[in-house]
Motif scaffolding. Structure first.
Motif, PDB file in Angstrom:
ATOM      1  N   ILE A   1      11.451  10.073  -1.847  1.00  0.00           N
ATOM      2  CA  ILE A   1      11.166  10.534  -0.486  1.00  0.00           C
ATOM      3  C   ILE A   1       9.852   9.942   0.013  1.00  0.00           C
ATOM      4  N   TYR A   2       9.898   9.344   1.236  1.00  0.00           N
ATOM      5  CA  TYR A   2       8.647   8.797   1.801  1.00  0.00           C
ATOM      6  C   TYR A   2       8.237   9.528   3.076  1.00  0.00           C
ATOM      7  N   GLY A   3       8.844  10.692   3.322  1.00  0.00           N
ATOM      8  CA  GLY A   3       8.350  11.544   4.412  1.00  0.00           C
ATOM      9  C   GLY A   3       9.299  11.668   5.584  1.00  0.00           C
ATOM     10  N   PHE A   4       9.114  12.735   6.345  1.00  0.00           N
ATOM     11  CA  PHE A   4       9.923  12.947   7.547  1.00  0.00           C
ATOM     12  C   PHE A   4       9.577  11.870   8.585  1.00  0.00           C
ATOM     13  N   ARG A   5      10.602  11.281   9.159  1.00  0.00           N
ATOM     14  CA  ARG A   5      10.388  10.236  10.173  1.00  0.00           C
ATOM     15  C   ARG A   5      10.156  10.902  11.534  1.00  0.00           C
ATOM     16  N   ASN A   6       9.076  10.528  12.178  1.00  0.00           N
ATOM     17  CA  ASN A   6       8.727  11.003  13.522  1.00  0.00           C
ATOM     18  C   ASN A   6       8.733   9.812  14.481  1.00  0.00           C
TER      19      ASN A   6
ATOM     20  N   VAL B   1      16.768  -0.920  -3.437  1.00  0.00           N
ATOM     21  CA  VAL B   1      16.131   0.378  -3.142  1.00  0.00           C
ATOM     22  C   VAL B   1      16.122   0.552  -1.629  1.00  0.00           C
ATOM     23  N   GLU B   2      17.063   1.318  -1.122  1.00  0.00           N
ATOM     24  CA  GLU B   2      17.218   1.528   0.321  1.00  0.00           C
ATOM     25  C   GLU B   2      17.581   2.999   0.562  1.00  0.00           C
ATOM     26  N   ASP B   3      17.517   3.407   1.832  1.00  0.00           N
ATOM     27  CA  ASP B   3      17.900   4.803   2.084  1.00  0.00           C
ATOM     28  C   ASP B   3      19.419   4.950   2.041  1.00  0.00           C
ATOM     29  N   PRO B   4      19.888   6.185   1.827  1.00  0.00           N
ATOM     30  CA  PRO B   4      21.336   6.391   1.606  1.00  0.00           C
ATOM     31  C   PRO B   4      22.216   5.977   2.795  1.00  0.00           C
TER      32      PRO B   4
ATOM     33  N   ALA C   1       0.823  -1.218   0.000  1.00  0.00           N
ATOM     34  CA  ALA C   1       0.000   0.000   0.000  1.00  0.00           C
ATOM     35  C   ALA C   1       0.854   1.265   0.000  1.00  0.00           C
ATOM     36  N   GLU C   2       2.167   1.144   0.176  1.00  0.00           N
ATOM     37  CA  GLU C   2       3.007   2.350   0.254  1.00  0.00           C
ATOM     38  C   GLU C   2       3.373   2.860  -1.136  1.00  0.00           C
ATOM     39  N   GLN C   3       3.485   4.159  -1.248  1.00  0.00           N
ATOM     40  CA  GLN C   3       3.734   4.777  -2.549  1.00  0.00           C
ATOM     41  C   GLN C   3       5.034   4.303  -3.175  1.00  0.00           C
TER      42      GLN C   3
ATOM     43  N   ALA D   1      17.422  -7.594   1.333  1.00  0.00           N
ATOM     44  CA  ALA D   1      17.109  -6.164   1.424  1.00  0.00           C
ATOM     45  C   ALA D   1      18.066  -5.516   2.421  1.00  0.00           C
ATOM     46  N   TYR D   2      17.867  -4.223   2.655  1.00  0.00           N
ATOM     47  CA  TYR D   2      18.734  -3.498   3.576  1.00  0.00           C
ATOM     48  C   TYR D   2      20.207  -3.717   3.160  1.00  0.00           C
ATOM     49  N   LYS D   3      21.062  -3.990   4.108  1.00  0.00           N
ATOM     50  CA  LYS D   3      22.501  -4.151   3.842  1.00  0.00           C
ATOM     51  C   LYS D   3      22.754  -5.284   2.845  1.00  0.00           C
TER      52      LYS D   3
ATOM     53  N   ILE E   1      13.283   2.006  21.185  1.00  0.00           N
ATOM     54  CA  ILE E   1      12.668   2.458  19.943  1.00  0.00           C
ATOM     55  C   ILE E   1      13.263   1.673  18.779  1.00  0.00           C
ATOM     56  N   ARG E   2      12.433   1.032  18.014  1.00  0.00           N
ATOM     57  CA  ARG E   2      12.887   0.244  16.859  1.00  0.00           C
ATOM     58  C   ARG E   2      13.426   1.175  15.799  1.00  0.00           C
ATOM     59  N   VAL E   3      14.556   0.753  15.202  1.00  0.00           N
ATOM     60  CA  VAL E   3      15.155   1.506  14.089  1.00  0.00           C
ATOM     61  C   VAL E   3      15.653   0.511  13.033  1.00  0.00           C
TER      62      VAL E   3
END
Ligand code: X3X
Length: 338
Positions: free
Chosen positions: A155-160, A98-101, A47-49, A81-83, A178-180
């Motif tokens: 970009i998928y948005g600012f993380r809060n 496709v991962e974040d920088p 469901a994510e863009q 995925a990831y690393k 907090i999970r990261v």
């Protein structure tokens, strides 16, 4: 004698022309027969863009190359995925990660300065920055490590922060797990913010929240709505905007070099357009997504931004392997936009 020289020159011109034509025909023939299947891996949910955008880009590339380039997309970490996804690229697999920088930071430490906390005030600032020399230099370094970067601004948005408890200051995070995602950038950021950073793959995250293994997570409103975080006990969003969540698109430089040039042009153009479309869409959708989350009982709480910025300040120090002055260069480019 003169006539003989002219005849020889004419013969040479005709021979050269036939060689060039044959080579051109051979290349064309090669391209007619050329076919490449690439597997594209990421961790996002259907469901994510990001997922929708990757599928759209893959379909467009397939159509515009008449089926020569087939990109099979695999969401939700169905493939490495990831690393591990980035490692597939570095190993030269027919693979797109496709991962974040921050996941490129292991190969090019300067990317930790691009993906550092509390740098950006808007999507536009980041989109502008990644087109500037300071980031183009990072991308060139990545190519030396075997990683061709096709985009950096999905970009998928600012993380809060997303927790069951109301958080307003770093002190409120004391003792909270907090999970990261599992990179130093996230671990160092949440630790500096006052939490116990707990690396987990996304697939284990929501159950960990429900079972109390972690006290919360962090993510954007699009993460929240797209993966139904709002159905968990984590109903409080602390609007820290501590990291701008964005993904890059990475392919092996070796694989990239083996693709005929005009197919490469199509691939690059479609991934570039895909990122532009996703940024526009999410910018338009954000207010509506906040309203929808609030209708599910999610509360958005203001935070002491200065306190979090002060807590994060020590992170803007070059680590080993980073270009001297890289943070100053990034800050200077951002200041020039404001
Ligand atoms: O590497 C790509 C993302 O930065 C990973 O972020 P993560 O593991 O918090 O997943 C984001 C979710 O939206 C996945 O559905």
């Amino acid at each position: 004698m003169k006539r003989k020289s002219l005849l020889i020159m004419l013969a040479l011109v005709l021979i050269t022309a036939s060689i060039v034509t044959a080579a051109g025909r051979q290349e064309a023939a090669g391209e007619e027969d050329y076919k490449l299947v690439l597997r594209l891996s990421h961790v996002f949910s259907p469901a994510e863009q990001l997922t929708i955008s990757m599928d759209e880009v893959a379909a467009s590339i397939y159509e515009k190359t008449d089926g020569a380039i087939e990109i099979q997309t695999f969401p939700q970490a169905q493939l490495p995925a990831y690393k591990e996804g980035v490692e597939q690229v570095v190993r030269g697999a027919d693979f797109i990660s496709v991962e974040d920088p921050s996941f490129i930071g292991d190969y090019v430490p300067d990317f930790k300065a691009l993906y550092a906390p509390m740098l950006y005030r808007s999507f536009d600032e980041y989109v502008d920055l990644v087109q500037r020399d300071v980031v183009l230099d990072m991308m060139a370094q990545a190519e030396e490590q075997g990683i061709k970067i096709l985009a950096l601004d999905y970009i998928y948005g600012f993380r809060n922060l997303i927790t069951d408890k109301v958080i307003r200051t770093p002190a409120d995070l004391s003792g909270m797990r907090i999970r990261v995602p599992g990179t130093r950038t996230y671990i160092d950021t949440l630790t500096a913010m006052g939490a116990i950073a707990t690396p987990l793959p996304w697939g284990e995250t929501l159950s960990a929240v429900q079972q109390g293994v972690v006290d919360g997570l962090e993510g954007s409103e699009f993460t929240n709505i797209g993966t139904r975080v709002y159905e968990t006990r984590a109903k409080n969003v602390a609007t820290t905007r501590h990291i701008l969540g964005t993904c890059g698109v990475y392919i092996s430089t070796e694989v990239w070099a083996g693709i005929p040039e005009h197919y490469r042009e199509i691939i690059q153009e479609e991934f570039t357009k895909g990122a532009e479309n996703m940024v526009r869409l999410l910018s338009e959708q954000h207010a509506g997504v906040v309203e929808e989350l609030e209708s599910y009982g999610v509360k958005f709480n203001e935070v002491d931004g200065d306190a979090f910025r002060k807590a994060l300040a020590p992170l803007y120090v070059e680590e080993s392997g980073m270009t001297p002055g890289i943070f100053e260069k990034v800050f200077a480019e951002l200041d020039s936009m404001r």
